[in-house]
Write a protein that holds these residues in place. Structure first.
Motif, PDB file in Angstrom:
ATOM      1  N   UNK A   1       0.814  -1.215   0.000  1.00 10.17           N
ATOM      2  CA  UNK A   1       0.000   0.000   0.000  1.00 10.17           C
ATOM      3  C   UNK A   1       0.845   1.261   0.000  1.00 10.17           C
ATOM      4  N   UNK A   2       1.946   1.230   0.742  1.00 11.53           N
ATOM      5  CA  UNK A   2       2.858   2.376   0.770  1.00 11.53           C
ATOM      6  C   UNK A   2       3.556   2.506  -0.579  1.00 11.53           C
ATOM      7  N   UNK A   3       3.939   1.396  -1.165  1.00 13.10           N
ATOM      8  CA  UNK A   3       4.568   1.404  -2.495  1.00 13.10           C
ATOM      9  C   UNK A   3       3.644   2.081  -3.513  1.00 13.10           C
ATOM     10  N   UNK A   4       2.366   1.705  -3.485  1.00 10.58           N
ATOM     11  CA  UNK A   4       1.388   2.307  -4.403  1.00 10.58           C
ATOM     12  C   UNK A   4       1.248   3.803  -4.149  1.00 10.58           C
ATOM     13  N   UNK A   5       1.135   4.189  -2.881  1.00  9.80           N
ATOM     14  CA  UNK A   5       0.988   5.602  -2.534  1.00  9.80           C
ATOM     15  C   UNK A   5       2.194   6.408  -3.012  1.00  9.80           C
ATOM     16  N   UNK A   6       3.395   5.902  -2.763  1.00 10.27           N
ATOM     17  CA  UNK A   6       4.596   6.622  -3.187  1.00 10.27           C
ATOM     18  C   UNK A   6       4.672   6.726  -4.709  1.00 10.27           C
ATOM     19  N   UNK A   7       4.295   5.661  -5.393  1.00  5.86           N
ATOM     20  CA  UNK A   7       4.303   5.683  -6.856  1.00  5.86           C
ATOM     21  C   UNK A   7       3.323   6.721  -7.376  1.00  5.86           C
ATOM     22  N   UNK A   8       2.113   6.715  -6.814  1.00 12.75           N
ATOM     23  CA  UNK A   8       1.076   7.649  -7.280  1.00 12.75           C
ATOM     24  C   UNK A   8       1.384   9.091  -6.917  1.00 12.75           C
ATOM     25  N   UNK A   9       1.893   9.320  -5.717  1.00 12.83           N
ATOM     26  CA  UNK A   9       2.055  10.694  -5.242  1.00 12.83           C
ATOM     27  C   UNK A   9       3.427  11.286  -5.526  1.00 12.83           C
ATOM     28  N   UNK A  10       4.484  10.475  -5.494  1.00  9.93           N
ATOM     29  CA  UNK A  10       5.819  11.003  -5.762  1.00  9.93           C
ATOM     30  C   UNK A  10       6.307  10.620  -7.143  1.00  9.93           C
ATOM     31  N   UNK A  11       5.947   9.433  -7.601  1.00  9.29           N
ATOM     32  CA  UNK A  11       6.402   8.962  -8.901  1.00  9.29           C
ATOM     33  C   UNK A  11       5.920   9.833 -10.031  1.00  9.29           C
ATOM     34  N   UNK A  12       4.706  10.362  -9.897  1.00  5.32           N
ATOM     35  CA  UNK A  12       4.149  11.203 -10.944  1.00  5.32           C
ATOM     36  C   UNK A  12       4.473  12.673 -10.766  1.00  5.32           C
ATOM     37  N   UNK A  13       5.085  13.016  -9.662  1.00  4.77           N
ATOM     38  CA  UNK A  13       5.421  14.412  -9.402  1.00  4.77           C
ATOM     39  C   UNK A  13       6.848  14.686  -9.826  1.00  4.77           C
ATOM     40  N   UNK A  14       7.031  15.709 -10.590  1.00  6.95           N
ATOM     41  CA  UNK A  14       8.385  16.142 -10.910  1.00  6.95           C
ATOM     42  C   UNK A  14       8.946  16.911  -9.737  1.00  6.95           C
ATOM     43  N   UNK A  15      10.230  17.159  -9.749  1.00  2.00           N
ATOM     44  CA  UNK A  15      10.827  17.915  -8.663  1.00  2.00           C
ATOM     45  C   UNK A  15      10.270  19.327  -8.559  1.00  2.00           C
ATOM     46  N   UNK A  16       9.789  19.893  -9.691  1.00  2.00           N
ATOM     47  CA  UNK A  16       9.173  21.209  -9.638  1.00  2.00           C
ATOM     48  C   UNK A  16       7.923  21.185  -8.768  1.00  2.00           C
ATOM     49  N   UNK A  17       7.132  20.105  -8.870  1.00  2.00           N
ATOM     50  CA  UNK A  17       5.916  19.977  -8.064  1.00  2.00           C
ATOM     51  C   UNK A  17       6.261  19.846  -6.595  1.00  2.00           C
ATOM     52  N   UNK A  18       7.299  19.056  -6.284  1.00  2.00           N
ATOM     53  CA  UNK A  18       7.709  18.919  -4.893  1.00  2.00           C
ATOM     54  C   UNK A  18       8.246  20.235  -4.361  1.00  2.00           C
ATOM     55  N   UNK A  19       8.954  20.956  -5.187  1.00  2.00           N
ATOM     56  CA  UNK A  19       9.504  22.241  -4.748  1.00  2.00           C
ATOM     57  C   UNK A  19       8.399  23.187  -4.337  1.00  2.00           C
ATOM     58  N   UNK A  20       7.300  23.202  -5.073  1.00  2.28           N
ATOM     59  CA  UNK A  20       6.198  24.107  -4.725  1.00  2.28           C
ATOM     60  C   UNK A  20       5.538  23.689  -3.424  1.00  2.28           C
ATOM     61  N   UNK A  21       5.561  22.398  -3.085  1.00  2.00           N
ATOM     62  CA  UNK A  21       5.009  21.927  -1.807  1.00  2.00           C
ATOM     63  C   UNK A  21       5.910  22.331  -0.650  1.00  2.00           C
ATOM     64  N   UNK A  22       7.219  22.306  -0.875  1.00  2.00           N
ATOM     65  CA  UNK A  22       8.173  22.469   0.210  1.00  2.00           C
ATOM     66  C   UNK A  22       8.497  23.930   0.503  1.00  2.00           C
ATOM     67  N   UNK A  23       8.003  24.856  -0.272  1.00  2.00           N
ATOM     68  CA  UNK A  23       8.356  26.253  -0.032  1.00  2.00           C
ATOM     69  C   UNK A  23       7.321  26.972   0.776  1.00  2.00           C
TER      70      UNK A  23
END
Length: 167
Positions: free
Chosen positions: A145-167
């Motif tokens: 279940x964690x593998x699926x969540x990480x794939x769906x939420x982080x696997x499809x997100x580029x670093x630009x998307x993560x950057x906007x979350x972390x700022x």
């Protein structure tokens, strides 16, 4: 072949127990993220389960009156020494069970922006930890279940998307 009353009763009890609705235990989990040292990519902190030996994320129970973002921040500190902030709402959840337990555990997961790492924390030395590129985290964890969540939420997100979350 005739069964004795004790054996029949034991069998009926075992059947009744297996048909019962499992108890659901709510937990909070933390996907701890930081920028790669000297780089533009993001990393995720994985910790090793104490009993399973599988890679996962900090997670655990909710204390009385605690919300899931608060519990995720607390668990990240207790299990890995992470000092950070929960970002936005939960990013998803997953369910798992433990060997030998009848309960089902439902984990609401939050992104935690890591500010720093504490030199001392409650479970220091109790488990291995490693920082991995966000793009590889899903391939390393043990819980499906964690593998699926990480794939769906982080696997499809580029670093630009993560950057906007972390700022």
């Amino acid at each position: 072949m005739m069964q004795t009353p004790a054996v029949s009763r034991l069998s009926s009890d075992a059947i009744a127990a297996s048909d019962a609705e499992p108890v659901v235990v709510d937990q909070a989990g933390a996907i701890c993220i930081r920028k790669e040292s000297g780089g533009d990519r993001f990393e995720v902190l994985l910790i090793c389960g104490r009993t399973t030996g599988l890679w996962g994320i900090p997670k655990g129970h909710l204390e009385y009156g605690e919300d899931t973002p608060g519990a995720a921040v607390r668990e990240a500190f207790e299990e890995a020494g992470v000092i950070g902030t929960a970002l936005n709402d939960e990013i998803g959840g997953y369910t798992y069970s433990k060997v030998g337990k009848t309960a089902v555990y439902h984990v609401q997961v939050h992104l935690i922006a890591v500010v720093s790492m504490a030199p001392d924390f409650p479970e220091k030395g109790a488990r291995a930890m490693r920082w991995v590129p966000a793009s590889l985290a899903a391939s390393l964890v043990g819980q499906p279940g964690l593998k699926t969540l990480l794939t769906e939420r982080l696997g499809g997100l580029g670093n630009d998307s993560l950057a906007s979350c972390a700022e």
